[in-house]
Design a protein around this motif. Structure first.
Motif, PDB file in Angstrom:
ATOM      1  N   ASP A   1     -13.912  -4.907   6.556  1.00 44.50           N
ATOM      2  CA  ASP A   1     -14.116  -4.299   5.136  1.00 44.50           C
ATOM      3  C   ASP A   1     -12.888  -4.617   3.966  1.00 44.50           C
ATOM      4  N   SER A   2     -12.177  -5.689   4.735  1.00 41.41           N
ATOM      5  CA  SER A   2     -10.959  -5.825   3.950  1.00 41.41           C
ATOM      6  C   SER A   2     -11.469  -6.393   2.324  1.00 41.41           C
ATOM      7  N   TYR A   3     -12.599  -7.076   2.390  1.00 37.03           N
ATOM      8  CA  TYR A   3     -12.817  -7.565   0.954  1.00 37.03           C
ATOM      9  C   TYR A   3     -13.184  -6.377   0.065  1.00 37.03           C
ATOM     10  N   THR A   4     -14.019  -5.657   0.507  1.00 39.41           N
ATOM     11  CA  THR A   4     -14.259  -4.551  -0.204  1.00 39.41           C
ATOM     12  C   THR A   4     -12.982  -3.137  -0.507  1.00 39.41           C
ATOM     13  N   LEU A   5     -11.908  -3.119   0.558  1.00 39.52           N
ATOM     14  CA  LEU A   5     -11.052  -2.448   0.190  1.00 39.52           C
ATOM     15  C   LEU A   5      -9.800  -3.055  -0.509  1.00 39.52           C
TER      16      LEU A   5
ATOM     17  N   ILE B   1      -1.627  -6.186  -0.903  1.00 38.38           N
ATOM     18  CA  ILE B   1      -2.689  -7.477  -1.860  1.00 38.38           C
ATOM     19  C   ILE B   1      -2.029  -8.858  -1.603  1.00 38.38           C
ATOM     20  N   ARG B   2      -0.862  -8.954  -1.716  1.00 36.91           N
ATOM     21  CA  ARG B   2       0.042 -10.144  -1.665  1.00 36.91           C
ATOM     22  C   ARG B   2      -0.189 -11.027  -0.197  1.00 36.91           C
TER      23      ARG B   2
ATOM     24  N   ILE C   1      -7.487   4.588   0.832  1.00 37.79           N
ATOM     25  CA  ILE C   1      -8.082   3.157   0.852  1.00 37.79           C
ATOM     26  C   ILE C   1      -6.886   2.316   1.356  1.00 37.79           C
ATOM     27  N   ALA C   2      -5.912   2.548   0.594  1.00 42.34           N
ATOM     28  CA  ALA C   2      -4.420   1.975   0.814  1.00 42.34           C
ATOM     29  C   ALA C   2      -4.278   1.943   2.411  1.00 42.34           C
ATOM     30  N   ASN C   3      -4.320   3.098   3.060  1.00 42.55           N
ATOM     31  CA  ASN C   3      -3.963   3.160   4.232  1.00 42.55           C
ATOM     32  C   ASN C   3      -4.786   2.599   5.173  1.00 42.55           C
ATOM     33  N   GLU C   4      -6.249   2.708   4.688  1.00 40.84           N
ATOM     34  CA  GLU C   4      -7.079   1.891   5.801  1.00 40.84           C
ATOM     35  C   GLU C   4      -6.803   0.384   5.794  1.00 40.84           C
ATOM     36  N   LEU C   5      -6.318  -0.117   4.518  1.00 39.95           N
ATOM     37  CA  LEU C   5      -6.173  -1.466   4.587  1.00 39.95           C
ATOM     38  C   LEU C   5      -4.979  -2.045   5.425  1.00 39.95           C
ATOM     39  N   ALA C   6      -3.953  -0.900   5.042  1.00 37.97           N
ATOM     40  CA  ALA C   6      -2.777  -1.253   5.934  1.00 37.97           C
ATOM     41  C   ALA C   6      -2.931  -1.027   7.306  1.00 37.97           C
ATOM     42  N   SER C   7      -3.574  -0.235   7.798  1.00 33.44           N
ATOM     43  CA  SER C   7      -4.155  -0.108   9.120  1.00 33.44           C
ATOM     44  C   SER C   7      -4.506  -1.190   9.924  1.00 33.44           C
TER      45      SER C   7
END
Length: 89
Positions: free
Chosen positions: A35-39, A55-56, A23-29
């Motif tokens: 889907d940012s909110y859910t991630l 998150i910051r 999940i962290a990798n998907e958000l970082a990519s």
């Protein structure tokens, strides 16, 4: 990935580290912007404080106040980092 199911697992405290990392990798990519909110929510509820750096940046998303609000909730409420982010409040 079924993000809704993963979020429910995170809320229950049943997420393994491999899923959290994915999940962290998907958000970082930035490939799953929709889907940012859910991630973010998944990382927050999983208490994945090692990903504070992911998150910051959402505190600066002035065009999406819901993302800002969620980032604040994660950092201040879920992760008890209010003292660190009191200037943002």
């Amino acid at each position: 990935m079924n993000y809704s199911q993963i979020l429910e697992q995170a809320k229950e405290g049943n997420l393994d580290q491999q899923t959290i990392l994915a999940i962290a990798n998907e958000l970082a990519s930035k490939q799953h912007i929709a889907d940012s909110y859910t991630l973010l929510h998944i990382l927050g509820r999983a208490e994945a404080t090692q990903y504070e750096h992911l998150i910051r940046p959402y505190l600066d998303f002035e065009d999406d106040p819901m993302l800002v609000a969620l980032a604040l909730r994660i950092l201040c409420q879920y992760w008890n980092l209010t003292d660190k982010y009191v200037g943002v409040l």
